[in-house]
Motif scaffolding. Structure first.
Motif, PDB file in Angstrom:
ATOM      1  N   ASP A 139       0.827  -1.205   0.000  1.00 39.21           N
ATOM      2  CA  ASP A 139       0.000   0.000   0.000  1.00 39.21           C
ATOM      3  C   ASP A 139       0.863   1.257   0.000  1.00 39.21           C
ATOM      4  OD1 ASP A 139      -2.320  -1.474  -0.030  1.00 39.21           O
ATOM      5  OD2 ASP A 139      -2.599  -1.425   2.148  1.00 39.21           O
ATOM      6  N   PHE A 140       1.962   1.211   0.758  1.00 36.61           N
ATOM      7  CA  PHE A 140       2.860   2.363   0.831  1.00 36.61           C
ATOM      8  C   PHE A 140       3.577   2.586  -0.498  1.00 36.61           C
ATOM      9  CE2 PHE A 140       7.102   4.144   1.641  1.00 36.61           C
ATOM     10  CZ  PHE A 140       6.758   5.322   2.279  1.00 36.61           C
ATOM     11  N   ASN A 141       3.931   1.496  -1.155  1.00 34.20           N
ATOM     12  CA  ASN A 141       4.723   1.550  -2.387  1.00 34.20           C
ATOM     13  C   ASN A 141       3.882   1.864  -3.618  1.00 34.20           C
ATOM     14  OD1 ASN A 141       7.477   1.395  -2.674  1.00 34.20           O
ATOM     15  ND2 ASN A 141       7.462  -0.669  -3.517  1.00 34.20           N
ATOM     16  N   ALA A 142       2.597   1.568  -3.553  1.00 32.99           N
ATOM     17  CA  ALA A 142       1.738   1.691  -4.733  1.00 32.99           C
ATOM     18  C   ALA A 142       1.498   3.151  -5.111  1.00 32.99           C
ATOM     19  CB  ALA A 142       0.406   0.996  -4.477  1.00 32.99           C
ATOM     20  N   SER A 143       1.513   3.408  -6.411  1.00 39.79           N
ATOM     21  CA  SER A 143       1.225   4.758  -6.919  1.00 39.79           C
ATOM     22  C   SER A 143       0.090   4.735  -7.935  1.00 39.79           C
ATOM     23  CB  SER A 143       2.479   5.350  -7.567  1.00 39.79           C
ATOM     24  OG  SER A 143       2.919   4.534  -8.644  1.00 39.79           O
ATOM     25  N   ILE A 144      -0.582   3.591  -8.056  1.00 35.81           N
ATOM     26  CA  ILE A 144      -1.581   3.423  -9.102  1.00 35.81           C
ATOM     27  C   ILE A 144      -2.719   4.434  -8.997  1.00 35.81           C
ATOM     28  CG2 ILE A 144      -2.814   1.650  -7.787  1.00 35.81           C
ATOM     29  CD1 ILE A 144      -2.443   1.947 -11.634  1.00 35.81           C
ATOM     30  N   ASP A 145      -3.085   4.845  -7.788  1.00 42.58           N
ATOM     31  CA  ASP A 145      -4.170   5.815  -7.635  1.00 42.58           C
ATOM     32  C   ASP A 145      -3.821   7.153  -8.276  1.00 42.58           C
ATOM     33  OD1 ASP A 145      -5.769   4.034  -6.315  1.00 42.58           O
ATOM     34  OD2 ASP A 145      -5.232   4.720  -4.305  1.00 42.58           O
ATOM     35  N   VAL A 146      -2.524   7.434  -8.376  1.00 39.49           N
ATOM     36  CA  VAL A 146      -2.072   8.704  -8.949  1.00 39.49           C
ATOM     37  C   VAL A 146      -1.687   8.551 -10.415  1.00 39.49           C
ATOM     38  CG1 VAL A 146      -0.348  10.537  -8.807  1.00 39.49           C
ATOM     39  CG2 VAL A 146      -1.267   9.521  -6.709  1.00 39.49           C
ATOM     40  N   ASP A 147      -0.884   7.526 -10.730  1.00 44.61           N
ATOM     41  CA  ASP A 147      -0.315   7.458 -12.082  1.00 44.61           C
ATOM     42  C   ASP A 147      -1.177   6.704 -13.097  1.00 44.61           C
ATOM     43  OD1 ASP A 147       0.230   4.711 -11.630  1.00 44.61           O
ATOM     44  OD2 ASP A 147       2.259   5.144 -10.938  1.00 44.61           O
ATOM     45  N   LYS A 148      -2.361   6.240 -12.698  1.00 46.44           N
ATOM     46  CA  LYS A 148      -3.228   5.590 -13.686  1.00 46.44           C
ATOM     47  C   LYS A 148      -3.642   6.559 -14.786  1.00 46.44           C
ATOM     48  CE  LYS A 148      -7.336   6.169 -10.744  1.00 46.44           C
ATOM     49  NZ  LYS A 148      -8.350   5.423  -9.943  1.00 46.44           N
ATOM     50  N   ARG A 149      -3.569   7.844 -14.510  1.00 47.28           N
ATOM     51  CA  ARG A 149      -3.899   8.845 -15.523  1.00 47.28           C
ATOM     52  C   ARG A 149      -2.878   8.866 -16.663  1.00 47.28           C
ATOM     53  NH1 ARG A 149      -3.291  14.066 -11.761  1.00 47.28           N
ATOM     54  NH2 ARG A 149      -4.053  12.523 -10.276  1.00 47.28           N
ATOM     55  N   LEU A 150      -1.740   8.204 -16.460  1.00 43.12           N
ATOM     56  CA  LEU A 150      -0.687   8.178 -17.476  1.00 43.12           C
ATOM     57  C   LEU A 150      -0.872   7.065 -18.503  1.00 43.12           C
ATOM     58  CD1 LEU A 150       2.504   8.687 -15.238  1.00 43.12           C
ATOM     59  CD2 LEU A 150       1.271  10.433 -16.527  1.00 43.12           C
ATOM     60  N   TYR A 151      -1.957   6.308 -18.417  1.00 39.10           N
ATOM     61  CA  TYR A 151      -2.047   5.087 -19.220  1.00 39.10           C
ATOM     62  C   TYR A 151      -1.944   5.348 -20.723  1.00 39.10           C
ATOM     63  CZ  TYR A 151      -6.965   5.640 -20.724  1.00 39.10           C
ATOM     64  OH  TYR A 151      -8.127   6.068 -21.315  1.00 39.10           O
ATOM     65  N   GLU A 152      -2.580   6.408 -21.218  1.00 41.43           N
ATOM     66  CA  GLU A 152      -2.519   6.686 -22.653  1.00 41.43           C
ATOM     67  C   GLU A 152      -1.093   7.032 -23.080  1.00 41.43           C
ATOM     68  OE1 GLU A 152      -5.531   9.717 -23.167  1.00 41.43           O
ATOM     69  OE2 GLU A 152      -6.853   8.244 -24.113  1.00 41.43           O
ATOM     70  N   SER A 153      -0.414   7.833 -22.270  1.00 42.20           N
ATOM     71  CA  SER A 153       0.964   8.213 -22.583  1.00 42.20           C
ATOM     72  C   SER A 153       1.887   7.005 -22.518  1.00 42.20           C
ATOM     73  CB  SER A 153       1.443   9.294 -21.606  1.00 42.20           C
ATOM     74  OG  SER A 153       0.647  10.457 -21.713  1.00 42.20           O
ATOM     75  N   ASP A 154       1.669   6.136 -21.530  1.00 43.28           N
ATOM     76  CA  ASP A 154       2.497   4.939 -21.386  1.00 43.28           C
ATOM     77  C   ASP A 154       2.347   4.032 -22.606  1.00 43.28           C
ATOM     78  OD1 ASP A 154       4.104   3.303 -19.179  1.00 43.28           O
ATOM     79  OD2 ASP A 154       2.758   1.898 -20.190  1.00 43.28           O
ATOM     80  N   ILE A 155       1.119   3.829 -23.039  1.00 40.94           N
ATOM     81  CA  ILE A 155       0.863   2.957 -24.192  1.00 40.94           C
ATOM     82  C   ILE A 155       1.364   3.609 -25.480  1.00 40.94           C
ATOM     83  CG2 ILE A 155      -0.988   1.979 -25.606  1.00 40.94           C
ATOM     84  CD1 ILE A 155      -2.492   1.421 -22.968  1.00 40.94           C
ATOM     85  N   GLU A 156       1.176   4.906 -25.614  1.00 38.34           N
ATOM     86  CA  GLU A 156       1.672   5.622 -26.793  1.00 38.34           C
ATOM     87  C   GLU A 156       3.193   5.477 -26.903  1.00 38.34           C
ATOM     88  OE1 GLU A 156       1.881  10.257 -28.426  1.00 38.34           O
ATOM     89  OE2 GLU A 156       0.485   9.705 -26.820  1.00 38.34           O
ATOM     90  N   GLY A 157       3.887   5.626 -25.771  1.00 43.00           N
ATOM     91  CA  GLY A 157       5.340   5.482 -25.774  1.00 43.00           C
ATOM     92  C   GLY A 157       5.777   4.067 -26.086  1.00 43.00           C
ATOM     93  N   SER A 158       5.045   3.081 -25.565  1.00 42.04           N
ATOM     94  CA  SER A 158       5.395   1.680 -25.814  1.00 42.04           C
ATOM     95  C   SER A 158       5.172   1.297 -27.274  1.00 42.04           C
ATOM     96  CB  SER A 158       4.575   0.762 -24.898  1.00 42.04           C
ATOM     97  OG  SER A 158       5.003   0.888 -23.555  1.00 42.04           O
ATOM     98  N   ILE A 159       4.127   1.828 -27.880  1.00 39.46           N
ATOM     99  CA  ILE A 159       3.877   1.554 -29.302  1.00 39.46           C
ATOM    100  C   ILE A 159       5.014   2.120 -30.154  1.00 39.46           C
ATOM    101  CG2 ILE A 159       2.395   2.171 -31.255  1.00 39.46           C
ATOM    102  CD1 ILE A 159      -0.005   1.873 -29.370  1.00 39.46           C
ATOM    103  N   ALA A 160       5.438   3.337 -29.839  1.00 37.24           N
ATOM    104  CA  ALA A 160       6.562   3.935 -30.572  1.00 37.24           C
ATOM    105  C   ALA A 160       7.832   3.113 -30.373  1.00 37.24           C
ATOM    106  CB  ALA A 160       6.775   5.374 -30.104  1.00 37.24           C
ATOM    107  N   HIS A 161       8.027   2.610 -29.155  1.00 29.14           N
ATOM    108  CA  HIS A 161       9.209   1.793 -28.854  1.00 29.14           C
ATOM    109  C   HIS A 161       9.170   0.481 -29.643  1.00 29.14           C
ATOM    110  CE1 HIS A 161      12.669   0.531 -26.551  1.00 29.14           C
ATOM    111  NE2 HIS A 161      12.054  -0.576 -26.176  1.00 29.14           N
ATOM    112  N   CYS A 162       7.996  -0.118 -29.758  1.00 24.03           N
ATOM    113  CA  CYS A 162       7.848  -1.352 -30.544  1.00 24.03           C
ATOM    114  C   CYS A 162       8.216  -1.122 -32.005  1.00 24.03           C
ATOM    115  CB  CYS A 162       6.411  -1.861 -30.455  1.00 24.03           C
ATOM    116  SG  CYS A 162       5.961  -2.563 -28.858  1.00 24.03           S
ATOM    117  N   ARG A 163       7.748  -0.022 -32.554  1.00 25.47           N
ATOM    118  CA  ARG A 163       8.046   0.285 -33.956  1.00 25.47           C
ATOM    119  C   ARG A 163       9.534   0.520 -34.159  1.00 25.47           C
ATOM    120  NH1 ARG A 163       2.715   4.111 -34.526  1.00 25.47           N
ATOM    121  NH2 ARG A 163       1.271   2.459 -35.161  1.00 25.47           N
TER     122      ARG A 163
END
Length: 206
Positions: A20-44
């Motif tokens: 619970d102390f280590n988790a940041s999902i409540d805050v950084d879940k808003r980054l999901y589109e950016s995370d996936i966008e970056g991963s798609i570019a990395h795959c290409r």
């Protein structure tokens, strides 16, 4: 992918309090589109550099698209055990893309991935904020134009001083928000920097 990336040295599971102390999902879940966008570019990029096959890249990109839709449609259950949005996406991707998901981090560290996500997110949000400030500034000008003859007391040191026009008072706020818009635009040039390639510290062998 239930095992933690950093858990190789530990023989017991993590205490729930630590999770619970280590988790940041409540805050950084808003980054999901950016995370996936970056991963798609990395795959290409990996496919272009023959680090993975084009077929593997396509499997990963399709899988990431499905994960994005799952999060967008609020079908993903977030858990402190997976800590952050990056682990949630990787865990979901392993179900969608199988063994190919293990190659997603080839030539990339969590460090430069997070740096990229934050920059992509800030770029998008900064443009949204600028647009809102521009709309608000226009509303101020419209109101000022409707009060060209309205007189009000001006204040200094919390005391009434010279009489001023209400339109001038409003335009003072217009100038303040104009400077804010300039600051946000200026920040974009510093945000728009590519961190990928730095990896965990001093680069990658790829």
């Amino acid at each position: 992918m239930s095992e933690k990336l950093w858990g190789g040295r530990f023989s017991q599971s993590t205490d729930e309090l630590v999770e619970d102390f280590n988790a940041s999902i409540d805050v950084d879940k808003r980054l999901y589109e950016s995370d996936i966008e970056g991963s798609i570019a990395h795959c290409r990029m990996m496919a272009e550099q023959s680090m993975i096959t084009r077929e593997e890249a396509e499997i990963l990109i399709q899988g990431l698209g499905k994960v994005k839709e799952k999060i967008k449609n609020q079908e993903m259950v977030f858990s402190a055990a997976l800590e952050d949005i990056h682990m949630h996406i990787e865990d979901a991707l392993s179900l969608e893309s199988g063994d190919a998901a293990r190659k997603l981090h080839t030539g990339r560290s969590r460090n430069d991935q997070v740096a990229l996500d934050v920059r992509l997110y800030l770029k998008k949000e900064t443009h949204v904020i600028i647009a809102l400030l521009e709309d608000f500034s226009k509303a101020i000008v419209d109101m000022a134009e409707s009060h060209l003859d309205t007189v009000m007391p001006g204040y200094t040191h919390l005391q009434r001083a010279q009489p001023v026009l209400f339109s001038h008072h409003l335009m003072a706020y217009y100038e303040m928000f104009k400077r804010d818009i300039q600051r946000f635009r200026d920040s974009l040039s510093r945000t728009d920097v590519m961190p990928l390639g730095s990896a965990a510290l001093a680069g990658t062998t790829y």
